[in-house]
Design a protein around this motif. Structure first.
Motif, PDB file in Angstrom:
ATOM      1  N   THR A  43       0.834  -1.205   0.000  1.00  0.00           N
ATOM      2  CA  THR A  43       0.000   0.000   0.000  1.00  0.00           C
ATOM      3  C   THR A  43       0.869   1.256   0.000  1.00  0.00           C
ATOM      4  N   PHE A  44       1.906   1.226   0.818  1.00  0.00           N
ATOM      5  CA  PHE A  44       2.822   2.360   0.894  1.00  0.00           C
ATOM      6  C   PHE A  44       3.447   2.628  -0.487  1.00  0.00           C
ATOM      7  N   ALA A  45       3.911   1.566  -1.145  1.00  0.00           N
ATOM      8  CA  ALA A  45       4.541   1.725  -2.468  1.00  0.00           C
ATOM      9  C   ALA A  45       3.511   2.214  -3.487  1.00  0.00           C
ATOM     10  N   ALA A  46       2.294   1.685  -3.409  1.00  0.00           N
ATOM     11  CA  ALA A  46       1.249   2.079  -4.362  1.00  0.00           C
ATOM     12  C   ALA A  46       0.914   3.563  -4.234  1.00  0.00           C
ATOM     13  N   LEU A  47       0.843   4.038  -2.986  1.00  0.00           N
ATOM     14  CA  LEU A  47       0.521   5.455  -2.764  1.00  0.00           C
ATOM     15  C   LEU A  47       1.673   6.341  -3.245  1.00  0.00           C
TER      16      LEU A  47
END
Ligand code: DC
Length: 234
Positions: A43-47
């Motif tokens: 999620t962190f990478a996607a954001l």
């Protein structure tokens, strides 16, 4: 000789899974794997990379991420493509998006495959939402931790305070209720009590009580196992 078991600990946010799982692993000399941290890292990478919220894009992202969970003296370090993201993955933006990212089948497929590799040889305590139901349905020990929502909110606020963050109680309550709903109602691998799991209500338990209950389950399993293997080797 005792067998190196797979211990699956599932339950909703704030039920006490990670602290309990980490302590059980420490006690047994097993590896602790926090699968929520893996979903948070994606999620962190996607954001950060502004990846579109669709199955193909998020699946491709997950496949190319190197996510490492490293034990340290003060907890687990989460390393994403060589960068320490331990703190960043607990930030509010990640927390409020992680359940949405976790619904995508390609994300789950890629992470479940890695989780199975990590637990291949037993001697692991893994916590999450689908460990006893999907990742390791044949785990020797399955535990389902639950707690009242008020208590779970209290724990999350306290945890944040310990990290130096002040959170609004009603906002946390809203997020927890929303995450429970998303995690339990999604189509792929929803949060359920796995078949054969022992449910422990942690609302009025200390961490030490929870750890003790699980160690008792492990002990009982090992005793049965040694009796059965004595007979089969006879
Ligand atoms: O345990 P946690 O709060 O860090 O988990 C973050 C989110 O990750 C949770 O809301 C749902 C998702 N998750 C999941 O879908 N499956 C898992 N095995 C672990 C976590």
């Amino acid at each position: 000789m005792s067998q190196r078991l797979t211990i699956a600990i599932d339950g909703p946010a704030g039920a006490g899974k990670s602290t309990t799982a980490r302590k059980v692993a420490e006690h047994l000399g097993y590896v602790y794997i926090d699968t929520g941290a893996m979903y948070r890292a994606v999620t962190f990478a996607a954001l950060r990379e502004h990846v579109p919220m669709d199955d193909a894009a998020l699946g491709a992202l997950t496949e190319r991420l190197d996510i490492r969970l490293e034990p340290t003296a003060d907890g687990q370090r989460v390393v994403l493509n060589g960068e320490d993201v331990t703190r960043s993955i607990r930030e509010a933006e990640v927390t409020s998006n992680v359940s949405q990212v976790s619904v995508f089948p390609s994300v789950r497929r890629a992470l479940v495959q890695r989780q199975r590799m990590l637990g291949l040889n037993g001697g692991v305590v893994m916590d999450g939402r689908d460990i006893g139901s999907v990742v390791f349905p044949h785990a020797e020990i399955k535990v389902f931790l639950v707690a009242d929502v008020d208590e779970r909110v209290r724990r999350r606020v306290l945890e944040a305070e310990q990290r130096g963050e002040r959170l609004d109680v009603e906002t946390v309550r809203g997020h927890i209720i929303e995450r429970d709903k998303l995690d339990s109602e999604r189509e792929v691998s929803p949060l359920v009590k796995p078949e054969g799991a022992t449910e422990i209500d942690t609302t009025h338990c200390t961490i030490a009580d929870q750890v003790q209950r699980i160690l008792e389950l492990v002990d009982a399993y090992q005793k049965t196992y040694s009796i059965v293997s004595a007979f089969t080797n006879f």
